[in-house]
Design a protein around this motif. Structure first.
Motif: not given
Length: 246
Positions: A92-94, A124-126, A161-163
Motif C-alpha cells: 500500500a503506497g508506491a 499500488i499508488n495509494s 500500479v495506479p489505484d
C-alpha cells in the motif's frame, strides 16, 4: 509454479491477501511475511536475536522479523521445497524512484534474487487503495508471461500500479527510476515528560519525473515495470577512479 509471497505491511495486509487469492487459482502459493508492519526496513537482517515463526489460521506463516528475514528463512530451511519465484507485495503506497533504497517490499524481492530466484516487487499508488484487484490482475499477467518468456536471472522487476479500475489502465510501460527532491525535515515533538522526540519527515516530491520514468507512467495510468539490478557498481567510473587513486 510454486510461488513464495512476502511483503513489508505484515501478514494481515489486504494487498497480500488479494495477491495470494488470485495466484492460488493457477499456482501453489506459500506466504511468509512479517508479523507487523515493517515498512522502511530496507534490506536489514535480524542478527542479534532468534526469529520465531508462527502459522495463521489461513496458512500464512508470520515472522517476528523484517521482510528480508522472512524470505531468507523461507528459502534457507523453513519451506520443505524451494519455490520457483518470489513476489513481494502488494504494498500500500508506491515504491518509485529513491523509495527503492528504503523499501522493505523491494528488499524482500532482492533477497529472493540474492538467493537465486526470479523476483517481483509490487506496489499500488495509494496508502488507502480501492483497487488492489487491479494490481493483483497485473501481477497475474506478468507471471503468466514469465512462465513462457523468462527475463535475465539478474533482474528484479519493480512494479507500480495506479489505484484505478483495471479498465482504466492504459497498458504496461518499461520505465527507469525517477528521483525525488530532498526529504522534508524531521518533525519535532515533546513527550509528556518534556523530552524531545522526532518523526522522520515525508519524502520529497517527485523531481525527475518526466516521460520514461516510473513517476510519469503511473501518473498517466500506466503500470510501471522497472528492471532493477543488485550490482551497484558504477562501471563507467572505474577507470577515472583508478586514475584518481594513482
Amino acid at each position: 509454479m510454486h510461488i513464495l509471497l512476502s511483503n513489508d505491511d505484515g501478514y494481515r495486509a489486504p494487498g497480500l491477501q488479494a495477491l495470494a487469492q488470485i495466484l492460488q487459482d493457477d499456482h501453489r502459493v506459500s506466504v511468509v511475511a512479517p508479523e507487523r508492519d515493517r515498512s522502511g526496513a530496507s534490506n536489514s537482517l535480524t542478527l542479534e536475536r532468534p526469529l520465531r515463526v508462527q502459522q495463521a489460521d489461513n496458512g500464512f506463516y508470520f515472522v517476528n522479523g523484517t521482510p528480508t528475514d522472512c524470505v531468507h528463512l523461507a528459502l534457507t530451511g523453513l519451506l520443505d521445497d524451494e519455490p520457483d519465484m518470489v513476489i513481494s507485495g502488494i504494498n500500500a503506497g508506491a515504491n518509485m524512484g529513491d523509495d527503492v533504497l528504503y523499501s522493505g517490499t523491494v528488499a524482500a524481492a532482492m533477497e529472493g534474487r540474492f538467493l537465486g530466484l526470479p523476483a517481483l516487487a509490487v506496489s499500488i499508488n495509494s496508502f488507502a487503495p480501492d483497487y488492489f484487484s487491479t494490481a493483483a490482475t497485473a501481477v497475474k499477467h506478468i507471471v503468466d508471461k514469465l512462465r513462457h518468456d523468462s527475463l535475465p536471472s539478474s533482474s528484479i522487476l519493480n512494479i507500480n500500479v495506479p489505484d484505478v479500475a483495471y479498465d482504466a489502465i492504459q497498458g504496461f510501460q518499461s520505465t527507469r527510476l525517477g528521483n525525488r527532491h530532498k526529504s522534508e525535515g524531521v518533525i519535532k515533538q515533546q513527550d509528556p515528560r518534556g523530552e524531545m522526540m522526532y518523526w522522520v519527515g515525508p519524502p520529497g516530491a517527485a523531481q525527475d519525473a518526466g516521460e520514461g520514468t516510473d513517476f510519469y507512467a503511473v501518473e498517466h495510468n500506466y503500470i510501471s515495470v522497472t528492471p532493477l539490478q543488485i550490482d551497484l557498481t558504477r562501471y563507467d567510473s572505474l577507470q577515472s577512479l583508478s586514475d584518481w587513486l594513482d
